[in-house]
Write a protein that holds these residues in place. Structure first.
Motif, PDB file in Angstrom:
ATOM      1  N   CYS A  22     -11.785 -13.132   7.918  1.00 13.47           N
ATOM      2  CA  CYS A  22     -11.302 -14.510   7.749  1.00 13.47           C
ATOM      3  C   CYS A  22     -10.637 -14.975   9.034  1.00 13.47           C
ATOM      4  O   CYS A  22      -9.788 -14.285   9.599  1.00 13.47           O
ATOM      5  CB  CYS A  22     -10.302 -14.591   6.598  1.00 13.47           C
ATOM      6  SG  CYS A  22      -9.515 -16.213   6.470  1.00 13.47           S
ATOM      7  N   CYS A  26      -6.568 -15.580   7.892  1.00  8.52           N
ATOM      8  CA  CYS A  26      -5.642 -14.507   7.533  1.00  8.52           C
ATOM      9  C   CYS A  26      -6.086 -13.132   8.002  1.00  8.52           C
ATOM     10  O   CYS A  26      -5.347 -12.159   7.885  1.00  8.52           O
ATOM     11  CB  CYS A  26      -5.423 -14.489   6.015  1.00  8.52           C
ATOM     12  SG  CYS A  26      -6.873 -13.961   5.089  1.00  8.52           S
ATOM     13  N   ASP A  85      -7.450 -18.029   1.137  1.00  8.00           N
ATOM     14  CA  ASP A  85      -6.985 -19.275   1.760  1.00  8.00           C
ATOM     15  C   ASP A  85      -8.133 -20.225   2.106  1.00  8.00           C
ATOM     16  O   ASP A  85      -7.931 -21.209   2.812  1.00  8.00           O
ATOM     17  CB  ASP A  85      -6.183 -18.951   3.024  1.00  8.00           C
ATOM     18  CG  ASP A  85      -6.957 -18.057   3.970  1.00  8.00           C
ATOM     19  OD1 ASP A  85      -8.188 -17.951   3.806  1.00  8.00           O
ATOM     20  OD2 ASP A  85      -6.329 -17.454   4.856  1.00  8.00           O
ATOM     21  N   CYS A 103     -13.005 -17.379   2.669  1.00  7.71           N
ATOM     22  CA  CYS A 103     -12.018 -16.404   2.225  1.00  7.71           C
ATOM     23  C   CYS A 103     -11.525 -16.786   0.826  1.00  7.71           C
ATOM     24  O   CYS A 103     -11.242 -17.951   0.557  1.00  7.71           O
ATOM     25  CB  CYS A 103     -10.852 -16.396   3.211  1.00  7.71           C
ATOM     26  SG  CYS A 103      -9.494 -15.316   2.726  1.00  7.71           S
TER      27      CYS A 103
HETATM   28 ZN   LIG Z   1      -8.203 -15.781   4.606  1.00 10.80          ZN
END
Ligand SMILES: [Zn+2]
Ligand SMILES: *Cc1c(COP(=O)(O)O)cnc(C)c1O
Length: 420
Positions: A13, A16, A31, A28
């Motif tokens: 991702c 993150c 998020d 992801c």
């Molecule tokens: Zn993420």
């Protein structure tokens, strides 16, 4: 290289850093950040050298360790390695010292840079066992998916806005694909494709296969550096639709340093973004000093290939431009036509509307001093003009028709002579 012979370990991702397996996923779960391919750069550094690359065929696949395909590519093996053309006559017209065109108007097989992303996405789609491939497209992507799927024996569906240029529509139909035209803008086409991808489990090159697809764009950056004799240019000007090509050219320069093919440059290559004023969410946000763009609901421009009102990589494109001290510009339809004609009349290269955008924006970037008069610049010319003839029809004069008599020809020649 892992057990399966890959130089990439999976997806990661961008927001993150969570890791995912190399499957047909693109966001992801935590998020909604975009997923990107994660490579083992130390292993790639040991596997590549300039000499080794030079011995390989002149296609984009000579950089295969940096492309996310586990085995040999099986779709689009011939794609890429388009000419890098030194453009002295165009340079004089733009008021710049050293101008090159990376000429993807002659990319194989469908005359746009999209063949790069599609060969990666479809090679990977086959590895993952997809039998039906598809895309949401502003035209060129549809052409490339249709052609490459036909050659690979894959079934394909291409979804496009209903108001595309005739050349782009025929350029898909000819390959026997299923063309679905949507009454709406690209964003609506794209949303529909997400729903279809979820329901039918097809391989949508720019939806669920997007992490692999996007990596193909890096090859344009790798190639220009090798073609410059393993030198970075001072500047590169990139047309932006979703902003993916621009972010991936940025990534390609960084990767060449990471794997030891290039030394870190003294200053980063300045990366500049080009859009049409009739749909310029990214360049407008950049000029206003914002990180996030305002979506454009109703794009109005002849540069239909770039008309994406909600660009998926807009935020990252702005970051790449900022980090490299680049700039963004946008231009009117008249300037786009002038740009197409300027490139054609100075260098003999007939580009589509996106090329006109790039040339016209480059001119502004030189005028404003964003591109220094003594610096070098590579213009990414991404698609062929025969596909967007509507844009210039009636704007380049008409042939003068005569009967087959020398006297009639001489009248014309005399006229021209007098007008000199
Ligand atoms: Zn993420
Ligand atoms: C798709 C396309 C681009 C850029 O697309 P991104 O979504 O920004 O990667 C540029 N030029 C042409 C001709 C295209 O078809």
């Amino acid at each position: 290289m892992d057990k399966k012979g890959r130089f990439f370990s999976g997806l990661v991702c961008r927001e993150c850093g969570r890791k995912y397996p190399p499957a047909a996923i693109h966001v992801c779960e935590y998020d909604f950040g975009p997923l990107e391919v994660a490579y083992d750069y130390e292993k790639i550094a040991k596997a590549v050298s300039r000499e080794k690359l030079a011995a390989r065929p002149e296609t984009m696949w000579r950089f295969r360790e940096l492309l996310p395909v586990a085995g040999d590519p099986t779709v689009g093996e011939q794609v890429g390695y388009t000419p890098l053309v030194k453009c002295d006559r165009l340079a004089r017209a733009l008021g710049a010292k050293t101008v090159y065109v990376k000429n993807d108007t002659v990319n194989y097989p469908t005359l746009s840079f999209k063949d790069r992303v599609v060969s990666v996405a479809l090679s990977r789609a086959r590895e993952m066992g997809f039998h039906v491939v598809a895309c949401a497209s502003t035209g060129n992507l549809a052409n490339s998916v249709a052609a490459n799927a036909a050659a690979a024996g894959l079934k394909s569906y291409v979804l496009i806005p209903a108001d595309l240029e005739a050349g782009k529509v025929l350029g898909s139909l000819i390959f026997g694909t299923n063309v679905v035209a949507i009454t709406g803008a690209y964003d609506q086409v794209n949303r529909l494709c997400s729903e279809i991808a979820n329901k039918y489990g097809w391989g949508f090159v720019n939806v669920n296969l997007r992490p692999y697809y996007a990596e193909g764009s890096k090859s344009m950056g790798f190639e220009m550096v090798e073609q410059l004799g393993w030198r970075f240019p001072d500047n590169v000007v990139v047309p932006m639709a979703s902003g993916s090509l621009l972010t991936k050219i940025h990534k390609s320069f960084n990767e060449l340093v990471k794997v030891g093919l290039m030394k870190e440059p003294r200053a980063p290559v300045k990366i500049h973004g080009a859009q049409a004023s009739g749909c310029s969410p990214i360049s407008t946000a950049f000029k206003e000093g914002k990180d996030f763009y305002k979506p454009v609901q109703h794009p109005r421009t002849i540069a239909k290939s770039l008309a994406i009102g909600t660009p998926a990589d807009g935020y990252y494109a702005i970051q790449a431009v900022k980090q490299t001290d680049g700039g963004c510009e946008d231009v009117s339809d008249e300037e786009i036509v002038e740009g197409i004609r300027l490139l054609a009349s100075t260098e003999g290269i007939f580009s589509e509307t996106a090329g006109g955008v790039t040339v016209a924006c480059a001119k502004k970037l030189v005028q404003t001093g964003k591109i220094g008069k003594h610096e070098s610049v590579v213009l990414c010319i991404t698609g062929h003009g025969l596909k967007t003839q509507e844009a210039v029809t009636g704007k380049c004069g008409q042939p003068r028709t005569i009967s087959p008599k020398l006297s009639e020809f001489e009248k014309i020649y005399e006229e021209d002579f007098m007008n000199k």
